[in-house]
Design a protein around this motif. Structure first.
Motif: not given
Length: 148
Positions: A100-127
Motif C-alpha cells: 500500500r505504497v505509491k512510489p514515484s514513476p522514477a522509483k518504480v523505473a529504478d527498481l525495475v532496472v535494479q531487479v532486472y540487473r540482479r536477475e541477470v547477475e543471478r543467471l551469469l553467476a550460476d549458469p
C-alpha cells in the motif's frame, strides 16, 4: 591464428542455447522444420551443422552467431529479455500494491532496472540456475527499497 571451432563445442553450445531459451528438443525442431532426431544429432556432434542452419538457430535461440562458434552465450536482446523485464515490472508494482505504497514513476523505473540487473547477475553467476524469472530472489529487496 585462432583455432577453428570444434564440432563438439558448437554442438554443446547449441544445446545450452536451446535450453537457456526454455525450448524442448521437439519444440525447437518443429520451429526449424526438421526432425527431432536431426536436431539431436547436431546437439550431440554426431552430425555437423551447416552455416546457414547456424544462422537460423542463433536467431531462434536469440544468441549471437559468434557465441555459438566460441562456445559462450551472452545472448541478444529479445523475447526472453522482454519477458524477464515484464516480470520485474509486475513484481515491483504488485509489491507496492501489497505494501500500500505509491512510489514515484522514477522509483518504480529504478527498481525495475535494479531487479532486472540482479536477475541477470543471478543467471551469469550460476549458469545452471533456473532460467525462468525468480521472483522469490527479489521480493525482499523490492520491499526494503519501497520502504526507503
Amino acid at each position: 591464428m585462432a583455432d577453428a571451432p570444434s564440432r563438439a563445442r558448437i554442438a554443446s553450445t547449441l544445446r545450452k542455447a536451446r535450453e537457456a531459451r526454455g525450448m524442448s528438443l521437439d519444440e525447437a525442431a518443429r520451429h526449424l522444420g526438421i526432425s527431432t532426431a536431426s536436431l539431436s544429432r547436431m546437439e550431440t556432434a554426431v552430425s555437423g551443422v551447416a552455416a546457414d542452419r547456424i544462422e537460423v538457430l542463433a536467431r531462434l535461440y536469440q544468441v549471437k552467431i559468434q557465441d555459438i562458434f566460441e562456445g559462450q552465450l551472452t545472448g541478444m536482446p529479445g523475447m526472453v529479455d522482454q519477458d524477464r523485464m515484464h516480470a520485474a515490472v509486475l513484481l515491483v508494482l504488485e509489491t507496492a500494491r501489497t505494501m500500500r505504497v505509491k512510489p514515484s514513476p522514477a522509483k518504480v523505473a529504478d527498481l525495475v532496472v535494479q531487479v532486472y540487473r540482479r536477475e541477470v547477475e543471478r543467471l551469469l553467476a550460476d549458469p545452471g540456475a533456473a532460467v525462468s524469472f525468480s521472483q522469490a530472489q527479489h521480493v525482499d529487496y523490492v520491499s526494503a527499497a519501497l520502504m526507503r
